[in-house]
Write a protein that holds these residues in place. Structure first.
Motif, PDB file in Angstrom:
ATOM      1  N   PHE A  20     -10.521   6.888   8.347  1.00 48.99           N
ATOM      2  CA  PHE A  20     -10.231   6.284   7.081  1.00 48.99           C
ATOM      3  C   PHE A  20      -8.916   5.982   7.345  1.00 48.99           C
ATOM      4  N   GLN A  21      -8.102   7.358   7.782  1.00 49.63           N
ATOM      5  CA  GLN A  21      -6.707   7.002   8.273  1.00 49.63           C
ATOM      6  C   GLN A  21      -6.109   6.013   9.644  1.00 49.63           C
ATOM      7  N   SER A  22      -7.415   6.242  10.675  1.00 47.71           N
ATOM      8  CA  SER A  22      -6.756   5.295  12.036  1.00 47.71           C
ATOM      9  C   SER A  22      -6.719   3.662  11.768  1.00 47.71           C
ATOM     10  N   PRO A  23      -6.408   3.007  12.722  1.00 44.18           N
ATOM     11  CA  PRO A  23      -6.064   1.900  12.222  1.00 44.18           C
ATOM     12  C   PRO A  23      -7.679   1.065  12.359  1.00 44.18           C
ATOM     13  N   VAL A  56      -3.904  -8.503  -2.796  1.00 41.87           N
ATOM     14  CA  VAL A  56      -2.636  -7.972  -2.721  1.00 41.87           C
ATOM     15  C   VAL A  56      -2.629  -6.846  -2.913  1.00 41.87           C
ATOM     16  N   VAL A  57      -2.791  -5.673  -4.169  1.00 37.68           N
ATOM     17  CA  VAL A  57      -2.759  -4.891  -4.881  1.00 37.68           C
ATOM     18  C   VAL A  57      -4.008  -4.290  -3.781  1.00 37.68           C
ATOM     19  N   ILE A  58      -4.856  -3.662  -3.558  1.00 34.44           N
ATOM     20  CA  ILE A  58      -5.720  -4.083  -2.841  1.00 34.44           C
ATOM     21  C   ILE A  58      -5.317  -3.469  -1.432  1.00 34.44           C
ATOM     22  N   TYR A  59      -4.721  -4.750  -0.993  1.00 37.79           N
ATOM     23  CA  TYR A  59      -3.668  -4.346   0.550  1.00 37.79           C
ATOM     24  C   TYR A  59      -3.371  -3.617   0.756  1.00 37.79           C
ATOM     25  N   TRP A  60      -2.198  -4.256  -0.002  1.00 40.73           N
ATOM     26  CA  TRP A  60      -0.603  -2.885  -0.612  1.00 40.73           C
ATOM     27  C   TRP A  60      -1.395  -0.836  -0.450  1.00 40.73           C
ATOM     28  N   ALA A  61      -2.352  -0.772  -1.207  1.00 41.79           N
ATOM     29  CA  ALA A  61      -2.829   0.322  -1.369  1.00 41.79           C
ATOM     30  C   ALA A  61      -3.604   0.684  -0.118  1.00 41.79           C
ATOM     31  N   VAL A  62      -4.714  -0.144   0.356  1.00 38.02           N
ATOM     32  CA  VAL A  62      -4.500   0.687   1.859  1.00 38.02           C
ATOM     33  C   VAL A  62      -3.844   1.287   2.903  1.00 38.02           C
ATOM     34  N   MET A  63      -2.625  -0.441   2.918  1.00 40.86           N
ATOM     35  CA  MET A  63      -1.919   0.606   3.893  1.00 40.86           C
ATOM     36  C   MET A  63      -0.985   1.548   3.347  1.00 40.86           C
ATOM     37  N   ARG A  64      -0.620   2.123   2.560  1.00 41.87           N
ATOM     38  CA  ARG A  64       0.329   2.322   1.859  1.00 41.87           C
ATOM     39  C   ARG A  64      -0.505   4.484   1.708  1.00 41.87           C
ATOM     40  N   HIS A  65      -1.614   4.081   1.169  1.00 43.21           N
ATOM     41  CA  HIS A  65      -2.895   5.369   0.981  1.00 43.21           C
ATOM     42  C   HIS A  65      -3.174   5.789   1.882  1.00 43.21           C
ATOM     43  N   LEU A  66      -4.079   4.936   2.676  1.00 41.71           N
ATOM     44  CA  LEU A  66      -4.508   4.951   4.136  1.00 41.71           C
ATOM     45  C   LEU A  66      -3.897   4.866   5.163  1.00 41.71           C
ATOM     46  N   ALA A  67      -3.444   3.520   5.607  1.00 44.87           N
ATOM     47  CA  ALA A  67      -2.161   3.995   6.737  1.00 44.87           C
ATOM     48  C   ALA A  67      -0.833   4.149   6.419  1.00 44.87           C
ATOM     49  N   LEU A 139      -4.109  -7.135   7.632  1.00 46.67           N
ATOM     50  CA  LEU A 139      -5.205  -6.550   8.725  1.00 46.67           C
ATOM     51  C   LEU A 139      -5.930  -6.054  10.200  1.00 46.67           C
ATOM     52  N   ALA A 140      -6.999  -7.155   9.647  1.00 46.98           N
ATOM     53  CA  ALA A 140      -6.947  -7.214  11.649  1.00 46.98           C
ATOM     54  C   ALA A 140      -6.282  -7.423  12.923  1.00 46.98           C
ATOM     55  N   LEU A 141      -5.059  -8.455  12.121  1.00 42.87           N
ATOM     56  CA  LEU A 141      -3.950  -8.557  13.690  1.00 42.87           C
ATOM     57  C   LEU A 141      -3.661  -7.261  13.581  1.00 42.87           C
ATOM     58  N   GLN A 142      -2.495  -6.342  12.639  1.00 51.57           N
ATOM     59  CA  GLN A 142      -2.114  -5.383  12.888  1.00 51.57           C
ATOM     60  C   GLN A 142      -2.859  -4.231  13.134  1.00 51.57           C
ATOM     61  N   ALA A 143      -3.841  -3.910  12.960  1.00 58.17           N
ATOM     62  CA  ALA A 143      -4.271  -2.598  13.434  1.00 58.17           C
ATOM     63  C   ALA A 143      -5.680  -3.227  14.748  1.00 58.17           C
ATOM     64  N   TRP A 151      -1.131  -8.669  22.314  1.00 57.74           N
ATOM     65  CA  TRP A 151      -1.386 -10.159  23.066  1.00 57.74           C
ATOM     66  C   TRP A 151      -3.286 -10.118  22.731  1.00 57.74           C
ATOM     67  N   ALA A 152      -3.856  -9.261  22.912  1.00 51.82           N
ATOM     68  CA  ALA A 152      -4.912  -8.656  22.905  1.00 51.82           C
ATOM     69  C   ALA A 152      -5.519  -9.497  21.560  1.00 51.82           C
ATOM     70  N   ALA A 153      -4.431  -8.693  20.351  1.00 50.18           N
ATOM     71  CA  ALA A 153      -4.921  -8.569  18.996  1.00 50.18           C
ATOM     72  C   ALA A 153      -4.353 -10.024  18.611  1.00 50.18           C
ATOM     73  N   LEU A 154      -3.969 -10.747  18.878  1.00 49.03           N
ATOM     74  CA  LEU A 154      -4.013 -12.512  18.847  1.00 49.03           C
ATOM     75  C   LEU A 154      -5.228 -13.324  19.602  1.00 49.03           C
ATOM     76  N   ALA A 155      -5.349 -12.629  20.276  1.00 51.38           N
ATOM     77  CA  ALA A 155      -6.335 -13.768  21.221  1.00 51.38           C
ATOM     78  C   ALA A 155      -7.810 -13.312  20.393  1.00 51.38           C
ATOM     79  N   ILE A 156      -7.926 -11.561  20.012  1.00 51.15           N
ATOM     80  CA  ILE A 156      -9.055 -11.281  18.912  1.00 51.15           C
ATOM     81  C   ILE A 156      -9.335 -12.098  17.786  1.00 51.15           C
ATOM     82  N   THR A 157      -7.987 -12.061  16.836  1.00 51.37           N
ATOM     83  CA  THR A 157      -7.976 -12.107  15.703  1.00 51.37           C
ATOM     84  C   THR A 157      -8.437 -14.119  16.065  1.00 51.37           C
TER      85      THR A 157
END
Length: 279
Positions: A20-23, A56-67, A139-143, A151-157
């Motif tokens: 869960f802490q992995s990208p 936004v709150v969920i995103y913040w929580a995931v990034m702070r506590h998992l990422a 989430l997707a692009l940054q992970a 570049w690969a992240a941009l193409a995939i997303t």
């Protein structure tokens, strides 16, 4: 007398924690959470805005506590300025596209309460822009950047963004490819350039709202805006019943905007190189 040992749950918990802490882990967790919040957007009105806030709150929580990282991309400081900057670019893109194709449409005024139409459409599009950008660029692009570079992240997303619109009314292989380029590539480039979600939200919001208010379908969905707009030219030029996103004109304009954004992102050192395995 023999004794049987029970396996300790500790290693299993540690493995789950590492996942869960992995990208990949925090991306999937965030997608589920933000995806659930996005279901509120369809209700429209105040509920759509609430859905955006919850996302936004969920995103913040995931990034702070998992990422386990800070979230400067959704910082309140400069959020209004960045959003308005994105809105300005989004409306400029629509304006140039429409002016280029002005003779390919007929425009009629739609009767009704203009203020109510604008407020209702804006609420839905705020919710859609926030949740979609948190999902794809936040989430997707940054992970994927962590896993395989920018570049690969941009193409995939971009491909995923276009592909997920394949189920929309009137969608074809061309409409999905067009959205992948003019929305997936452009919005991804905008994020890589600024590393700011609010800027991309503003751009996304302006595009959808602007088209809706003009009365042009948004990704195949009919828009009851301030005007009734009917395409009169070829589908490749106007986008036909799918909307302006299927027109070759905004595809070309989007590429012309995305290229300098990506060049600027490279110069700023905002691009993550592809990871290479070491033997």
């Amino acid at each position: 007398m023999s004794m049987t040992r029970t396996a300790s749950p500790q290693p299993t918990r540690q493995k789950a924690g590492r996942f869960f802490q992995s990208p990949l882990g925090w991306m999937l967790t965030g997608i589920v959470g933000v995806g659930l919040a996005s279901s509120l957007v369809a209700a429209g009105g105040v509920v759509a805005i609430v859905g955006a806030v919850v996302a936004v709150v969920i995103y913040w929580a995931v990034m702070r506590h998992l990422a386990r990282r800070d979230v400067p991309e959704i910082a309140r400081s400069g959020a209004v300025t960045q959003t308005l900057f994105g809105v300005a670019i989004g409306f400029a893109l629509i304006t140039v596209s429409i002016l280029t194709l002005l003779t390919e449409f007929s425009f009629d005024e739609r009767p009704g309460d203009g203020l109510s139409i604008v407020a209702s459409m804006a609420a839905v599009q705020v919710g859609a822009a926030v949740t979609e950008e948190l999902l794809f660029r936040g989430l997707a692009l940054q992970a994927l950047e962590k896993l395989c570079g920018s570049w690969a992240a941009l193409a995939i997303t971009a491909a995923l963004f276009g592909g997920l619109h394949a189920a929309n009314p009137g969608a074809t292989l061309w409409t999905s490819a067009a959205i992948a380029i003019e929305a997936g590539i452009l919005l991804g480039a905008a994020f890589l350039w600024t590393r700011n979600i609010w800027f991309v939200v503003g751009l996304h919001f302006a595009w959808n709202t602007g088209l809706g208010l003009i009365g042009i379908p948004v990704s195949g969905h009919a828009s009851e805006g301030l005007m009734v707009t009917t395409p009169t030219g070829p589908d490749l030029v106007t986008g036909g019943d799918f909307g302006l996103e299927a027109s070759i004109v905004p595809v070309i304009i989007s590429v012309l905007i995305a290229i300098p954004m990506l060049i600027a992102a490279h110069r700023r050192g905002n691009l993550i190189p592809m990871r290479r395995s070491h033997r």
